[in-house]
Enzyme design. Sequence first.
Site, PDB file in Angstrom:
ATOM      1  N   ARG A 140      -1.473  -3.146  -7.095  1.00 39.39           N
ATOM      2  CA  ARG A 140      -1.841  -4.332  -6.311  1.00 39.39           C
ATOM      3  C   ARG A 140      -2.796  -5.217  -7.105  1.00 39.39           C
ATOM      4  O   ARG A 140      -2.664  -6.441  -7.118  1.00 39.39           O
ATOM      5  CB  ARG A 140      -2.486  -3.895  -4.992  1.00 39.39           C
ATOM      6  CG  ARG A 140      -1.505  -3.183  -4.065  1.00 39.39           C
ATOM      7  CD  ARG A 140      -2.196  -2.401  -2.952  1.00 39.39           C
ATOM      8  NE  ARG A 140      -3.030  -3.237  -2.105  1.00 39.39           N
ATOM      9  CZ  ARG A 140      -2.582  -4.034  -1.146  1.00 39.39           C
ATOM     10  NH1 ARG A 140      -1.272  -4.148  -0.927  1.00 39.39           N
ATOM     11  NH2 ARG A 140      -3.410  -4.732  -0.407  1.00 39.39           N
ATOM     12  N   TYR A 158      -8.099 -20.261  11.754  1.00 36.06           N
ATOM     13  CA  TYR A 158      -7.327 -21.466  11.470  1.00 36.06           C
ATOM     14  C   TYR A 158      -6.290 -21.276  10.366  1.00 36.06           C
ATOM     15  O   TYR A 158      -5.402 -22.098  10.190  1.00 36.06           O
ATOM     16  CB  TYR A 158      -8.280 -22.603  11.084  1.00 36.06           C
ATOM     17  CG  TYR A 158      -9.064 -23.125  12.260  1.00 36.06           C
ATOM     18  CD1 TYR A 158      -8.518 -24.063  13.120  1.00 36.06           C
ATOM     19  CD2 TYR A 158     -10.347 -22.637  12.516  1.00 36.06           C
ATOM     20  CE1 TYR A 158      -9.236 -24.527  14.212  1.00 36.06           C
ATOM     21  CE2 TYR A 158     -11.071 -23.097  13.606  1.00 36.06           C
ATOM     22  CZ  TYR A 158     -10.510 -24.049  14.447  1.00 36.06           C
ATOM     23  OH  TYR A 158     -11.213 -24.488  15.528  1.00 36.06           O
ATOM     24  N   HIS A 198      -2.332   2.561  -6.374  1.00 30.84           N
ATOM     25  CA  HIS A 198      -2.991   1.461  -5.658  1.00 30.84           C
ATOM     26  C   HIS A 198      -3.361   0.334  -6.618  1.00 30.84           C
ATOM     27  O   HIS A 198      -3.441  -0.825  -6.233  1.00 30.84           O
ATOM     28  CB  HIS A 198      -4.246   1.970  -4.951  1.00 30.84           C
ATOM     29  CG  HIS A 198      -4.827   0.996  -3.983  1.00 30.84           C
ATOM     30  ND1 HIS A 198      -4.394   0.871  -2.681  1.00 30.84           N
ATOM     31  CD2 HIS A 198      -5.805   0.064  -4.140  1.00 30.84           C
ATOM     32  CE1 HIS A 198      -5.080  -0.082  -2.077  1.00 30.84           C
ATOM     33  NE2 HIS A 198      -5.949  -0.580  -2.930  1.00 30.84           N
ATOM     34  N   HIS A 253      -4.264  -8.675   2.944  1.00 29.10           N
ATOM     35  CA  HIS A 253      -5.715  -8.597   3.056  1.00 29.10           C
ATOM     36  C   HIS A 253      -6.180  -9.315   4.313  1.00 29.10           C
ATOM     37  O   HIS A 253      -5.630 -10.347   4.690  1.00 29.10           O
ATOM     38  CB  HIS A 253      -6.394  -9.219   1.833  1.00 29.10           C
ATOM     39  CG  HIS A 253      -6.355  -8.332   0.633  1.00 29.10           C
ATOM     40  ND1 HIS A 253      -6.576  -8.790  -0.648  1.00 29.10           N
ATOM     41  CD2 HIS A 253      -6.123  -6.994   0.505  1.00 29.10           C
ATOM     42  CE1 HIS A 253      -6.470  -7.786  -1.495  1.00 29.10           C
ATOM     43  NE2 HIS A 253      -6.203  -6.697  -0.824  1.00 29.10           N
ATOM     44  N   ARG A 266       0.849  -1.189   0.000  1.00 31.57           N
ATOM     45  CA  ARG A 266       0.000   0.000   0.000  1.00 31.57           C
ATOM     46  C   ARG A 266       0.889   1.245   0.000  1.00 31.57           C
ATOM     47  O   ARG A 266       1.950   1.269   0.622  1.00 31.57           O
ATOM     48  CB  ARG A 266      -0.925   0.008   1.206  1.00 31.57           C
ATOM     49  CG  ARG A 266      -1.988  -1.093   1.160  1.00 31.57           C
ATOM     50  CD  ARG A 266      -2.957  -0.963   2.321  1.00 31.57           C
ATOM     51  NE  ARG A 266      -4.071  -1.899   2.163  1.00 31.57           N
ATOM     52  CZ  ARG A 266      -4.080  -3.127   2.655  1.00 31.57           C
ATOM     53  NH1 ARG A 266      -3.025  -3.569   3.348  1.00 31.57           N
ATOM     54  NH2 ARG A 266      -5.121  -3.927   2.475  1.00 31.57           N
ATOM     55  N   LYS A 315      -2.898  -2.480  18.058  1.00 32.37           N
ATOM     56  CA  LYS A 315      -2.157  -2.774  19.293  1.00 32.37           C
ATOM     57  C   LYS A 315      -1.786  -4.246  19.391  1.00 32.37           C
ATOM     58  O   LYS A 315      -0.808  -4.604  20.054  1.00 32.37           O
ATOM     59  CB  LYS A 315      -2.990  -2.363  20.507  1.00 32.37           C
ATOM     60  CG  LYS A 315      -3.286  -0.869  20.557  1.00 32.37           C
ATOM     61  CD  LYS A 315      -4.190  -0.528  21.732  1.00 32.37           C
ATOM     62  CE  LYS A 315      -4.533   0.963  21.748  1.00 32.37           C
ATOM     63  NZ  LYS A 315      -5.458   1.295  22.869  1.00 32.37           N
TER      64      LYS A 315
END
Length: 402
Positions: free
Chosen positions: A342, A375, A339, A365, A243, A277
């Site tokens: 991508r 998982y 952008h 993503h 990005r 965080k």
Amino acid sequence: MPLTDTACKTAKPREDGKPLRLSDEKGMYLEVMPNGSKYWRLKYRFNAKEKRLALGVYPETTLKEARQKRDDARRRLANGEDPGEQRKLEKMLKQVATANKFEAIALEWHARESHEWSAAHSERVLSAMQTHIFPYIGDRPIHEIRPLELLEVLRKVESAGNIDTTKRLRQRCSAVFRLAILTGRCDSDPAAPLTDALKSQQSTPRKALMREDIPAFLDALEKYDGNLQTKLMMKLMLLTFTRVGEMAMARWEEIDFDKALWTIPPEHRKLPEKSKKTAPPHLVPLSKQSLEVLRQLHAISGGREHIFPNRNSPRRPMSPETLRRALHSMGFRGKADVHGFRSTASTILNEEGFNPDAIERQLSHIETNKVRAAYNRAEYMKERIEMMQWWSHFLKAQTKPN
């Protein structure tokens, strides 16, 4: 003897420091405090108990106005009401009414939510509400607001062509109403049924290079005669398809030349503020070509914190807007978007049969399926290293021969 305006005006505090009380009639008196302040009081009895009622401050409240308030209080007493308790009740009801106004609850909602947002986003949200919503329904009791009333407010924004802003404002108003419902201050959300009544923004996909466009783009980039740092940034963007915000904020401490790895910290990733965080860093394998570009850049900005320092303020990073302007000068205005690199990489890599999960992981993503996300935390690093090197070789092969 009743008081006069002259007596009220000329009254002086007592020399002994005690309040001076000047009687009027029917229980009212003017109390002169040691500091010279003057207050109207009414002494009365209710249920055999002596009480006092404040009637105002002199001279803001005149003698005539104080007597009117006294007479109103005495009428309540005659009807069996305690004027002091009635005033407390009225004050409480006024406070409740103020607390139940849309603006008050919206500010409460903003305070509850903003700790999870960046400071800039928090300011934008509040500013939009202050500009477009509060002037029209901010003073309205929230339980009285109806869908049509809110729709008229939102359509003012919509008619100005701000479709996305209108959509976000409806969503935020809905959140405010839901908070009011949860706290018992209204029974319904008038913003909820307005979804279909407002226009939808026609999304414009990012302009992405097609496979056949790449040679011409690389040729234009090679001939770009602007700032070398900008040119190298464009090359690195195409090689890594990260990005643009992550690239602009990149620091030299994030690059490991020995491991051929760029570690993007969570605070620079495109994530909800509350997730930053606890989120892991994003790892970007660096191809031989990417490392070569970085070495060229190191000769330019190796002594700086940022890989792409701002030319005017070297302690700050380069603005992402620089790349957009470079694209325009290369002749790709409206034809390509940074952008969009991508999308170009993702399309070609999928067409070439690379693992879709590895591609999505490389694009950083977020998995929308929560069960799958829980998982499927594999980094696919080995596949991604091979994929990124293939991509660099592919781009090199698209370069037009001199």
